[in-house]
Design an enzyme around this catalytic site. Structure first.
Site, mmCIF file in Angstrom:
data_model
loop_
_atom_site.group_PDB
_atom_site.id
_atom_site.type_symbol
_atom_site.label_atom_id
_atom_site.label_comp_id
_atom_site.label_asym_id
_atom_site.label_seq_id
_atom_site.Cartn_x
_atom_site.Cartn_y
_atom_site.Cartn_z
ATOM 1 N N ASP A 81 0.846 -1.201 0.000
ATOM 2 C CA ASP A 81 0.000 0.000 0.000
ATOM 3 C C ASP A 81 0.877 1.246 0.000
ATOM 4 O OD1 ASP A 81 -1.726 2.131 0.592
ATOM 5 O OD2 ASP A 81 -3.030 0.878 1.819
ATOM 6 N N HIS A 103 -3.605 0.694 -2.623
ATOM 7 C CA HIS A 103 -4.518 1.298 -1.658
ATOM 8 C C HIS A 103 -5.927 1.286 -2.246
ATOM 9 C CE1 HIS A 103 -5.583 3.778 1.795
ATOM 10 N NE2 HIS A 103 -6.287 4.538 0.978
#
Length: 452
Positions: free
Chosen positions: A353, A384
């Site tokens: 992420d 993300h």
């Protein structure tokens, strides 16, 4: 001269080309794969709590949690599901591209929304967008069977209020599976009118409490589940911690949650992601600039160059009740009362992420190891709020809905077993009571005959 829309399209295309070049030739602005050191946060081995290679299509996703009957049930459900099937699609290892695709691109289908404006106790307004269509088949779904009636799915967008293609796709998928999706829009977000000079702070669950109360009154026979996207997890976790066993939620899920929000804002995000959310917030509040000038320095607010500066100007450096940055987060930290949470919470996180940061410093692993209510599904790739497969659809949405159904089925089975146990215990108690009554009757008869 090119039209403004053409310029925006060219700018977006150029930005995506830059991201593609970054992925191909360098680590870029946030390639954050975890190290593979033994015992690292990204590679912890929890024995049975690992979705192993023997699971059909489980890949290298890992369920990290405290051992319990519910954890074992979720583990089996995830292993049976098809959403975690591994593949060799092109952008699986490009977290930035997955992230920006979900954030900037429009959805393939636009849902039909019916908006309700809910007036709060202090006169403010929040907007509830009920997803009404397009509907798929009308057959009875597994979710309806598990919950008894069609459950309500409360969807919380990110803290900036941006309703992404991921949020809309989740709502459409939930509608097809028998849920009643509703999107919660904070004060002044996503076209919600700003009827008072008060905005909702990052982790203040007061408005969400009133919205949940209204939804329960509007849908009295339906169970309520909640899901948040990105930084919207701050509001959901604050609500769960503050309400505890009175949250009225059957289960909750956080897709790419941000746990350490103060450090997250202080560190900053990848520039394209941060500027997208910052411009979205400025555009939404610019229509109220004259009214907001009474309580904040609007010049500084609209000149802010980071999400941290925007948040601090809007909520800390106010004209009426200024507070320090640390004092603000003492009241808005999503983990401040997380130990009071009494609802199962699934957190779907990616090790790469680029917005949240590296798992070793951004994931509260001790929470998942100690609390029986928190479950971490950690995947090596996904970006993300991306988690894309061959198509432009996120597998995290299917996993979230499968998780809600699995939790409902687990508790229905537990209640059925408890009911059967209570029935058997009641029958046994009746037999024991009947036997005791006969025994007492014999004693009583003997005493009467003895006294005569």
């Amino acid at each position: 001269m090119l039209a403004l829309g053409s310029l925006a399209a060219w700018a977006l295309a150029l930005a995506l080309l830059c991201l593609l070049a970054t992925e191909l030739w360098g680590p870029g602005w946030g390639s954050l794969l975890p190290s593979r050191k033994p015992g690292g946060a990204g590679e912890e081995d929890d024995g049975d709590n690992v979705i192993g290679e023997e699971g059909p299509g489980a890949g290298r996703c890992r369920l990290i949690c405290k051992s319990s009957a519910l954890a074992q049930s979720l583990l089996m459900s995830l292993r049976r599901g098809a959403a975690l099937q591994s593949g060799r699609w092109l952008w699986r290892t490009w977290p930035q591209l997955q992230t920006m695709f979900q954030l900037l691109f429009p959805p393939a289908r636009q849902p039909e929304l019916a908006r309700e404006l809910l007036q709060l106790a202090d006169g403010g307004l929040v907007a509830l967008d009920w997803v009404m269509g397009p509907r798929g088949t009308s057959k009875r779904s597994r979710a309806t069977t598990a919950f008894g009636t069609a459950p309500v799915l409360l969807v919380l967008p990110n803290a900036s209020g941006k309703v992404t293609r991921g949020v809309l796709h989740l709502c459409l998928l939930a509608l097809e599976q028998g849920y009643k999706p509703v999107i919660f829009n904070r004060r002044g977000h996503n076209g919600s009118p700003l009827a008072s000079l008060k905005l909702q702070a990052f982790g203040d669950p007061g408005d969400l409490k009133e919205a949940v109360t209204y939804i329960r009154m509007r849908q009295p026979g339906s169970s309520l589940c909640a899901v948040s996207e990105g930084s919207g997890s701050g509001l959901l976790l604050s609500y769960l911690g503050e309400c505890g066993s009175s949250s009225y939620l059957a289960a909750a899920s956080c897709i790419s949650p941000v746990f350490r929000c103060q450090e997250w804002l202080e560190t900053g995000c990848p520039w394209l992601y941060e500027w997208s959310l910052l411009l979205h917030q400025k555009r939404g509040l610019s229509r109220y600039a004259t009214a907001l000038a009474e309580v904040v320095e609007t010049g500084r607010l609209f000149r802010s160059c980071s999400l941290r500066e925007f948040e601090e100007t809007l909520f800390c450096q106010t004209k009426r009740h200024p507070v320090t940055w640390d004092a603000y987060w003492d009241r808005n930290d999503p983990l401040r009362e997380v130990d009071e949470t009494a609802v199962p919470v699934l957190c779907i996180c990616s090790a790469d992420d680029p917005v949240r940061g590296p798992p070793a410093s951004t994931l509260p692993m001790e929470l998942f190891h100690s609390s029986p209510y928190f479950f971490l599904l950690l995947t090596p790739h996904g970006g993300h709020c991306g988690f894309l497969r061959e198509g432009p659809c996120s597998w995290s949405h299917e996993v979230t809905l499968e998780y809600f159904t699995a939790v409902a089925e687990f508790f229905r089975t537990e209640e059925r077993l408890k009911g059967l146990h209570r029935y058997r215990r009641g029958v046994l108690q009746k037999r024991e009571a009947s036997s005791a009554a006969c025994h007492l009757q014999e004693i009583f008869s003997w005493q009467r005959s003895y006294t005569r």
